[in-house]
Design an enzyme around this catalytic site. Structure first.
Site, PDB file in Angstrom:
ATOM      1  N   HIS A  80      48.304  18.067  60.778  1.00 54.37           N
ATOM      2  CA  HIS A  80      49.581  18.685  60.407  1.00 54.37           C
ATOM      3  C   HIS A  80      50.276  17.780  59.391  1.00 54.37           C
ATOM      4  O   HIS A  80      50.274  16.564  59.547  1.00 54.37           O
ATOM      5  CB  HIS A  80      50.478  18.859  61.633  1.00 54.37           C
ATOM      6  N   GLU A  91      16.003  24.905  26.727  1.00 55.09           N
ATOM      7  CA  GLU A  91      17.322  25.540  26.702  1.00 55.09           C
ATOM      8  C   GLU A  91      17.594  26.091  25.308  1.00 55.09           C
ATOM      9  O   GLU A  91      17.464  25.380  24.307  1.00 55.09           O
ATOM     10  CB  GLU A  91      18.400  24.528  27.106  1.00 55.09           C
ATOM     11  N   GLY A 112      23.836  22.794  30.887  1.00 53.14           N
ATOM     12  CA  GLY A 112      24.890  23.035  31.864  1.00 53.14           C
ATOM     13  C   GLY A 112      25.098  24.476  32.248  1.00 53.14           C
ATOM     14  O   GLY A 112      25.789  24.759  33.232  1.00 53.14           O
ATOM     15  N   GLY A 113      24.548  25.405  31.468  1.00 51.61           N
ATOM     16  CA  GLY A 113      24.672  26.811  31.813  1.00 51.61           C
ATOM     17  C   GLY A 113      26.094  27.331  31.769  1.00 51.61           C
ATOM     18  O   GLY A 113      26.994  26.740  31.154  1.00 51.61           O
ATOM     19  N   THR A 114      26.317  28.442  32.458  1.00 51.00           N
ATOM     20  CA  THR A 114      27.618  29.100  32.444  1.00 51.00           C
ATOM     21  C   THR A 114      28.714  28.204  32.997  1.00 51.00           C
ATOM     22  O   THR A 114      29.804  28.111  32.433  1.00 51.00           O
ATOM     23  CB  THR A 114      27.554  30.404  33.258  1.00 51.00           C
ATOM     24  N   CYS A 115      28.445  27.520  34.102  1.00 53.13           N
ATOM     25  CA  CYS A 115      29.479  26.725  34.761  1.00 53.13           C
ATOM     26  C   CYS A 115      30.118  25.729  33.807  1.00 53.13           C
ATOM     27  O   CYS A 115      31.335  25.650  33.683  1.00 53.13           O
ATOM     28  CB  CYS A 115      28.890  25.992  35.959  1.00 53.13           C
TER      29      CYS A 115
END
Length: 454
Positions: free
Chosen positions: A436, A33, A38-41
């Protein structure tokens, strides 16, 4: 040269989970990396932005408190330093959690650096070479910066840099009227900034049907956001302490500019040519139905393959690859039914085809819509903006898609998503007995009101 069973380039929402599964099975893997786990998220997308959305929602609820019989002393104010700190903590907690998990895996190494191919199955990082029979590319995407005269000379913001902003813009100009831009537009309007959105097309979130797009625009203009549709940018300049965005239909002046006109894959500096991996004209890596590139033994996962631009599609790429490579399964990308959300308030939950897409695909469609003002749960919560829409095939009765724009829409749409994955007909879904009061309970009512579209 160091040898592994598998190399993973990029630590987004697909590769690391596959790497961890392989490591748990005793395979030697290395995850490379260049910046953050974790990347973009985790770092610049879902987690920090939805933390900011939550802060903006809280500010709006506080302003509307008197409508619910709650009295607050004085006007609520927003502490942007604290807002940014909260979003930053959400990111750091997630990132550190991943680091701890990966550290616990004995046969998995994590390297930080820029990986580049130097041969078909070999990558280099800081002068050291690594080779493996299987390589997985999971490098994600970044904000696209358009070639607009003058834009490069001003201090513009992107969806990444604006997350760390600790000051409130006096007037935020958002370039782009799609999903990312709209979320930030409403967010900063609720924080207290003046906001103008400039969109070159005639509709916001142009992927959606016109009625949904128009309803999105109504929600945002109701918040006081100025929307300029059909405006093509021609230049950006500085005028004192203001930034001037010139379009073919006039100018907009603001204190800050957010560029949100799309994203591009991070594939341009990977040395893919040395591996023989092809890219398309936009830089995406074409893959087959099982996510393999044109080179045997090299896969592309997540945003960089152009087969989905969401955390959940990236994670599903992991699931597909893991099932096929480790579990003896035969899963395909083409089996995926796409759903996604637009996290303005109220949110949009979307799954499957729009009415327009269904008609273009040759379906004879039937549809049903219902305003949220006729949804009991929305009335009770005092949040009646938006509408619900269901699309089905008039000949086979199969559910084709849905758009729920309104309070709880991002959760209520799951009933339709699940029905589509089970290949259900509207007749079967119609006889469900929902809870409901909920938003999702209106799905059988929508089905009962469906009519063919000429």
């Amino acid at each position: 040269m160091r040898e592994y069973d598998a190399i993973f380039i990029g630590a987004g929402q697909a590769g690391p989970f596959l790497a961890a599964r392989m490591a748990a099975a005793g395979r030697r893997v290395v995850l490379i990396e260049r910046k953050f786990l974790g990347g973009t998220c985790v770092n610049a997308g879902c987690m920090p932005t939805k933390a900011l959305v939550a802060s903006a929602k809280t500010a709006e609820v506080a302003r509307r408190a008197s409508e619910y019989g709650v009295r607050l002393d004085g006007k609520p104010t927003v502490d942007m330093v604290a807002v940014a700190a909260r979003a930053r903590k959400v990111t750091l907690d997630a990132r550190n959690g991943l680091a701890s998990w990966f550290d616990s895996l004995e046969t998995m190494d994590v390297l930080y650096g820029h990986a580049k191919f130097v041969a078909t199955k070999t990558v280099a990082v800081d002068g050291m070479r690594y080779t493996a029979p299987q390589i997985f590319i999971n490098v994600g995407a970044r904000p696209h910066i358009p070639d607009v005269p003058g834009l490069a000379e001003i201090p513009y913001l992107t969806s990444t840099s604006i997350i760390a902003l600790e000051e409130l813009p006096r007037h935020l100009v958002v370039l782009g009227g799609s999903y990312i831009g709209l979320e930030f537009a409403q967010m900063y309007r609720r924080f207290g900034a003046d906001v103008t959105v400039i969109e070159r097309g005639q509709h916001l979130a142009s992927r959606e049907d016109t009625d949904i797009s128009d309803a999105i625009a109504d929600i945002l203009t109701g918040d006081g956001i100025q929307i300029r549709r059909g405006h093509k940018m021609t230049s950006v300049t500085r005028a004192g302490d203001e930034i001037v965005v010139q379009t073919d239909r006039g100018e907009v002046r603001g204190s800050h500019v957010l560029v949100a006109v799309g994203r591009q894959p991070n594939t341009d500096d990977l040395g893919l040519e040395f591996a023989g991996v092809r890219t398309d004209e936009r830089g995406f890596i074409p893959v087959d139905d099982r996510l393999q590139t044109n080179v045997e033994g090299i896969w592309a996962l997540g945003d960089c393959n152009g087969r989905g631009a969401f955390t959940h599609t990236s994670y599903n790429d992991f699931e597909i690859a893991a099932a096929n490579l480790l579990d003896g399964d035969d899963r395909k990308v083409s089996d995926r039914i796409l759903g996604y959300g637009l996290y303005i308030d109220p949110p949009l939950g979307r799954v499957g085809m729009t009415e327009r897409q269904a008609r273009e695909a040759g379906h004879r469609v039937k549809t049903s819509t219902r305003p949220m003002s006729r949804v009991g749960r929305a009335v009770e919560k005092g949040e009646t903006q938006g509408l619900m829409k269901l699309v089905a095939d008039a000949d086979t009765d199969r559910v084709l898609g849905a758009a729920f724009l309104g309070v709880g829409g991002d959760e209520a749409v799951y009933g339709v998503l699940d029905a589509m994955n089970l290949d259900a007909t509207t007749e079967r879904l119609r006889w469900a007995v929902p809870i409901h009061p909920t938003v999702g309970e209106l799905v059988p009512t929508l089905i009962g009101d469906m009519k063919p579209v000429d």
